[in-house]
Write a protein that holds these residues in place. Structure first.
Motif, PDB file in Angstrom:
ATOM      1  N   THR A  96      11.886   5.810  -4.337  1.00  0.00           N
ATOM      2  CA  THR A  96      11.724   7.843  -4.201  1.00  0.00           C
ATOM      3  C   THR A  96      13.035   7.843  -4.867  1.00  0.00           C
ATOM      4  O   THR A  96      12.434   9.102  -5.189  1.00  0.00           O
ATOM      5  N   ALA A  97      13.817   7.312  -5.262  1.00  0.00           N
ATOM      6  CA  ALA A  97      14.390   7.944  -6.204  1.00  0.00           C
ATOM      7  C   ALA A  97      14.695   8.320  -7.663  1.00  0.00           C
ATOM      8  O   ALA A  97      14.155   8.973  -8.247  1.00  0.00           O
ATOM      9  N   GLY A  98      13.199   7.801  -8.119  1.00  0.00           N
ATOM     10  CA  GLY A  98      12.443   7.639  -9.205  1.00  0.00           C
ATOM     11  C   GLY A  98      11.890   8.647  -9.002  1.00  0.00           C
ATOM     12  O   GLY A  98      11.513   9.414  -9.902  1.00  0.00           O
ATOM     13  N   LEU A  99      11.133   8.839  -7.720  1.00  0.00           N
ATOM     14  CA  LEU A  99      10.218  10.200  -8.175  1.00  0.00           C
ATOM     15  C   LEU A  99      10.677  11.849  -7.683  1.00  0.00           C
ATOM     16  O   LEU A  99       9.783  12.586  -7.988  1.00  0.00           O
ATOM     17  N   VAL A 100      12.095  11.778  -7.637  1.00  0.00           N
ATOM     18  CA  VAL A 100      13.121  13.172  -7.595  1.00  0.00           C
ATOM     19  C   VAL A 100      13.808  13.404  -8.963  1.00  0.00           C
ATOM     20  O   VAL A 100      14.618  14.085  -8.781  1.00  0.00           O
ATOM     21  N   GLY A 101      13.762  12.404  -9.633  1.00  0.00           N
ATOM     22  CA  GLY A 101      14.591  12.272 -10.698  1.00  0.00           C
ATOM     23  C   GLY A 101      15.572  11.077 -11.007  1.00  0.00           C
ATOM     24  O   GLY A 101      16.212  11.496 -12.078  1.00  0.00           O
ATOM     25  N   THR A 145      20.219  10.866  -6.511  1.00  0.00           N
ATOM     26  CA  THR A 145      19.609  10.621  -5.481  1.00  0.00           C
ATOM     27  C   THR A 145      21.282   9.839  -4.242  1.00  0.00           C
ATOM     28  O   THR A 145      22.184   8.960  -4.750  1.00  0.00           O
ATOM     29  N   PRO A 146      21.540  10.581  -3.356  1.00  0.00           N
ATOM     30  CA  PRO A 146      22.539  10.093  -1.592  1.00  0.00           C
ATOM     31  C   PRO A 146      22.230   9.377  -0.852  1.00  0.00           C
ATOM     32  O   PRO A 146      21.336   8.673  -1.472  1.00  0.00           O
ATOM     33  N   GLY A 147      23.346   8.779   0.158  1.00  0.00           N
ATOM     34  CA  GLY A 147      23.042   8.083  -0.089  1.00  0.00           C
ATOM     35  C   GLY A 147      24.518   7.883   2.153  1.00  0.00           C
ATOM     36  O   GLY A 147      25.440   8.049   1.166  1.00  0.00           O
ATOM     37  N   ALA A 148      23.798   7.453   2.724  1.00  0.00           N
ATOM     38  CA  ALA A 148      25.002   7.021   3.450  1.00  0.00           C
ATOM     39  C   ALA A 148      24.490   5.902   4.854  1.00  0.00           C
ATOM     40  O   ALA A 148      23.308   5.659   4.516  1.00  0.00           O
ATOM     41  N   ASN A 149      26.118   5.013   5.292  1.00  0.00           N
ATOM     42  CA  ASN A 149      25.732   3.455   6.027  1.00  0.00           C
ATOM     43  C   ASN A 149      25.932   4.603   7.336  1.00  0.00           C
ATOM     44  O   ASN A 149      27.774   4.628   7.586  1.00  0.00           O
ATOM     45  N   ILE A 150      25.291   4.715   8.241  1.00  0.00           N
ATOM     46  CA  ILE A 150      25.733   5.631   9.640  1.00  0.00           C
ATOM     47  C   ILE A 150      25.973   3.921  10.379  1.00  0.00           C
ATOM     48  O   ILE A 150      24.668   3.381  10.471  1.00  0.00           O
ATOM     49  N   GLY A 151      27.307   3.936  10.984  1.00  0.00           N
ATOM     50  CA  GLY A 151      27.059   3.053  12.636  1.00  0.00           C
ATOM     51  C   GLY A 151      26.901   3.990  14.192  1.00  0.00           C
ATOM     52  O   GLY A 151      26.984   5.464  13.811  1.00  0.00           O
ATOM     53  N   ASP A 152      27.575   3.376  14.852  1.00  0.00           N
ATOM     54  CA  ASP A 152      27.984   3.612  16.089  1.00  0.00           C
ATOM     55  C   ASP A 152      29.252   4.966  15.984  1.00  0.00           C
ATOM     56  O   ASP A 152      29.497   5.767  17.124  1.00  0.00           O
ATOM     57  N   ASN A 163       0.561  -0.847   0.182  1.00  0.00           N
ATOM     58  CA  ASN A 163      -0.033   0.069   0.315  1.00  0.00           C
ATOM     59  C   ASN A 163       0.916   1.334   0.211  1.00  0.00           C
ATOM     60  O   ASN A 163       0.416   2.207  -0.446  1.00  0.00           O
ATOM     61  N   LEU A 164       2.560   0.949   0.346  1.00  0.00           N
ATOM     62  CA  LEU A 164       2.810   2.746   0.585  1.00  0.00           C
ATOM     63  C   LEU A 164       3.482   2.386  -0.524  1.00  0.00           C
ATOM     64  O   LEU A 164       3.277   4.003  -0.763  1.00  0.00           O
ATOM     65  N   CYS A 165       3.633   1.712  -1.203  1.00  0.00           N
ATOM     66  CA  CYS A 165       4.460   1.978  -2.883  1.00  0.00           C
ATOM     67  C   CYS A 165       3.085   2.967  -3.702  1.00  0.00           C
ATOM     68  O   CYS A 165       3.789   3.827  -4.470  1.00  0.00           O
ATOM     69  N   MET A 166       1.970   2.224  -3.274  1.00  0.00           N
ATOM     70  CA  MET A 166       0.872   3.022  -4.000  1.00  0.00           C
ATOM     71  C   MET A 166       0.916   4.660  -3.335  1.00  0.00           C
ATOM     72  O   MET A 166       0.813   5.356  -4.487  1.00  0.00           O
ATOM     73  N   GLN A 167       0.799   4.652  -2.421  1.00  0.00           N
ATOM     74  CA  GLN A 167       0.723   5.999  -2.105  1.00  0.00           C
ATOM     75  C   GLN A 167       1.851   6.715  -2.768  1.00  0.00           C
ATOM     76  O   GLN A 167       1.977   7.943  -2.223  1.00  0.00           O
ATOM     77  N   LEU A 168       3.362   6.377  -2.225  1.00  0.00           N
ATOM     78  CA  LEU A 168       4.014   6.900  -2.404  1.00  0.00           C
ATOM     79  C   LEU A 168       4.032   7.542  -4.155  1.00  0.00           C
ATOM     80  O   LEU A 168       4.624   8.481  -4.525  1.00  0.00           O
ATOM     81  N   VAL A 169       3.699   6.690  -4.655  1.00  0.00           N
ATOM     82  CA  VAL A 169       4.214   7.488  -6.382  1.00  0.00           C
ATOM     83  C   VAL A 169       2.657   8.702  -6.571  1.00  0.00           C
ATOM     84  O   VAL A 169       2.421   8.805  -7.626  1.00  0.00           O
TER      85      VAL A 169
END
Ligand code: NAD
Length: 340
Positions: free
Chosen positions: A236-241, A246-253, A207-213
């Motif tokens: 969501t990357a597809g929604l904005v170009g 679309t950037p990203g980060a992998n974060i730990g403590d 359902n969330l996928c449908m709501q997001l598009v």
């Protein structure tokens, strides 16, 4: 004093977008001493080394922060994803993937401003798979632990609170996956009670996928397990170009590895056409992380201005500039902003 960071250019389009990004960071005037590692993935295996050589893990553990390009993973066979291995070995449990509309880009929506928080070390990416040759049956274990769910959901709430965000959506499939998604949802509901100022809701993934598009402007922070989070962030990357922006980060403590959402894009590798925007925005996230807020802002504002002006954009977003032309134009803008 120069920042001591690790650099993994990766393969495919990785080295091209990394070079473009280094040029932009240099224009922003940040002094970085990079420990570069080019041998990784297939490149390492061809040399008889593990896909993720231990000197890379050592370097990140010592330096704390890395900028990483994409690394190709063989499909259906061969070595385990270097990207997944790195996240698990360094315990980078939060994968943060913002999707924001860029003014000037012609996309179906112009008011998307959301962030996917993907659990990054367990779920269906735990790597627990079996194939029973006698019965021709394959199984994968989607492990969810209380500790794993708690820390990513808390990370999402804490991030929302620190950044003035008001709404957290937890994506799950607890109607069917009653144990794994069910545990994730229960923990989300418990933690939500600790953050009364943040609106909390849950949503079944399909359902969330449908709501997001259809209505992406209704979403702010979305937290989910590993596979759902991965799929949602490409959506969501597809929604904005697209993946190019679309950037990203992998974060730990303790440690952080900054990498864009996109992969190695073998279809366009080596052609000087890849869009370095995603990697450059990823670098801006990294610069913020190491306290270089002004440089990060100069890069982001210059990028936004470039898109607003529709200037020197790459072909994936409707322009005809090459990767290096984009990097030159952005570096010029960043340098003049920093000097001003
Ligand atoms: P991909 O992200 O590499 O490419 C998907 C599509 O988006 C392609 O058409 C590609 O040309 C386009 N694209 C991606 N980045 C772009 C950019 N910066 N500029 C312009 N267009 C861009 O996904 P894929 O094809 O599914 O995967 C290719 C390889 O990358 C696989 O081996 C996969 O395992 C790997 N991968 C690695 C990472 C990582 O290193 N973190 C992430 C995802 C995929």
């Amino acid at each position: 004093m120069a920042h001591q960071l690790t650099l993994l250019p990766g393969d495919g389009i990785g080295p091209e977008v990394t070079e473009a990004t280094l040029q932009v960071i240099e224009a922003a005037g940040v002094d970085i001493d990079w420990d570069r590692h080019r041998v990784i993935g297939a490149n390492a295996v061809e040399r008889g080394r593990p896909a993720l050589p231990s000197d890379i893990v050592d370097s990140i553990q010592e330096r704390g922060t890395a900028l990483k390009g994409p690394v190709t993973t063989p499909v259906g066979q061969g070595f385990t994803s270097v990207n997944v291995q790195l996240r698990q070995r360094l315990d980078l449990y939060s994968n943060v993937r913002p999707a924001t509309s860029l003014e000037g880009l012609d996309t179906p929506f112009d008011d998307v401003d959301l962030i996917i928080f993907r659990e990054n070390t367990e779920g269906l990416y735990s790597g627990i798979e079996y194939y029973d040759e006698r019965l021709d049956i394959a199984d994968s274990i989607a492990r969810v632990t209380k500790r794993g769910a708690e820390r990513i959901i808390r990370f999402c709430f804490e991030y929302a609170q620190a950044h003035g965000r008001e709404h957290v959506t937890l994506a799950h499939k607890a109607n069917i996956l009653k144990k794994t998604s069910g545990l994730f949802l229960d923990i989300g509901r418990d933690l939500a009670a600790e953050y009364p100022d943040i609106k909390f809701e849950d949503s079944i993934i399909d359902n969330l996928c449908m709501q997001l598009v259809t209505n992406p402007e209704n979403y702010d922070c979305i937290v989910s397990t590993n596979l759902f989070g991965d799929i949602l962030s490409d959506l969501t990357a597809g929604l904005v170009g697209g993946l190019g922006v679309t950037p990203g980060a992998n974060i730990g403590d303790e440690l952080a590895v900054f990498e864009a959402v996109h992969g190695s894009a073998p279809d366009i590798a080596g052609q000087n056409v890849a869009n370095p925007t995603a990697m450059t925005r990823t670098a801006a996230m990294m610069l913020q992380h190491i306290g270089e807020d002004e440089a990060a802002a100069a890069i982001e504002q210059s990028l936004f201005a470039m898109y607003r002006d529709g200037d020197t954009l790459t072909q994936d977003v409707g322009g005809d500039a090459s990767t290096s032309e984009f990097a030159d134009a952005l570096s010029d803008r960043v340098a003049s902003k920093v000097e001003a």
